[in-house]
Design a protein around this motif. Sequence first.
Motif, short mmCIF file in Angstrom:
data_model
loop_
_atom_site.label_atom_id
_atom_site.label_comp_id
_atom_site.label_asym_id
_atom_site.label_seq_id
_atom_site.Cartn_x
_atom_site.Cartn_y
_atom_site.Cartn_z
N ARG A 1 0.86 -1.19 0.00
CA ARG A 1 0.00 0.00 0.00
C ARG A 1 0.89 1.23 0.00
NH1 ARG A 1 -2.49 -0.79 4.52
NH2 ARG A 1 -4.34 -1.78 3.64
N GLU B 1 -3.83 3.89 -2.90
CA GLU B 1 -3.63 2.82 -3.88
C GLU B 1 -2.98 1.60 -3.24
OE1 GLU B 1 -2.65 5.89 -4.33
OE2 GLU B 1 -3.60 6.70 -6.12
N GLN B 2 -3.39 0.43 -3.73
CA GLN B 2 -2.76 -0.83 -3.37
C GLN B 2 -2.36 -1.55 -4.64
OE1 GLN B 2 -4.88 -3.33 -0.66
NE2 GLN B 2 -5.61 -1.64 0.61
N VAL C 1 1.17 -5.06 2.99
CA VAL C 1 -0.14 -5.34 3.56
C VAL C 1 -0.11 -6.74 4.16
CG1 VAL C 1 -2.60 -5.60 3.08
CG2 VAL C 1 -1.28 -3.83 1.88
#
Length: 330
Positions: free
Chosen positions: A8, A14-15, A47
Amino acid sequence: MNIGDKVRLTHGIEQGVITRILQGNIVEVEIEDGFKIPVQRSELSVVSSVEAQVFKAPEPNRFEPQRQQEWGTQRTSGPEIVANKGIYMAFVVVNDRELSLHLVNNTDWDLPFMLSVGTDPHHKGLASGTLKPKTTLKVQDFLVKEFEEWGTFVFQAFYYRLAFMSLREPLIKKIKFRANTFFNNKQKAPILAKDAYVYQLDAEESKAARPLKIEPEKIIEKMFDTQVNETKVNLPKPSPSVDLHIEVLTKDFLSMSNTQMLNLQLETFEKQFEAAIANGMDEITFIHGIGNGVLRTELHKKLSKHKNVKFFEDTQKEKFGYGATKIKIK
């Protein structure tokens, strides 16, 4: 951080997934809408797989980076992969007199298109609209006995998707079918799953332009194939004498240039001569008139190089004043 880690952006929402390790402590990240962006490692956080359990939130859909796929292949499970090739004209056999023309879009693109037919400069529109991905469209039925008068088909289309995409060149294809190749190209039509005479509109140019070998015996065998439950399609046998005068071939000759008229006459000659060979005729006569001798010269030039010609000669002086050529076929 390693390739494949889900990350992330620290200062964003945004990922994505790491797809490459670059120089200078930079990695390439493919975010969920398919874009690949370079990002400093310090601007990313990994993440954790247990994050959803800790925050008691449903785990988001698993995201995998897109992988390149060869043109013309089908969609697979997982993220969307674009099939770029697979646009066809398919003539499905209705009976021994009619063929039904279908357009087939076996790609993942929307195709705003137009299809017309005719002889330059006069064309008639047959169909237009948007071919959706993985769909077919029936255009109309054509009579087999009028095969020689079908004219030139012109297909024009744009590639469109409601997404970010790389622009592609429009597809423009002109096709004038010849008996010796058309009736030798029967196969299962994509999506339709029916036996049809199939022509791929977006084939590689190098393959499409490959010279074709005329083999009359195989053409006749294919045309009169007697397999069980298969419908026969017979190419009409030409008349023993074919008149090439332009007023006989078209009503629009007054609006045509000399070059256009000559091209139409030569195309008619070639198609009728091929049909005579395919039907096993021993001879055929072409009435070209005297005029300035241009048409006669062009015919004799082509005949002198043709492997299926035993001999040819000016004929019927009393009737045509040497304005006709008789061909003995091998």
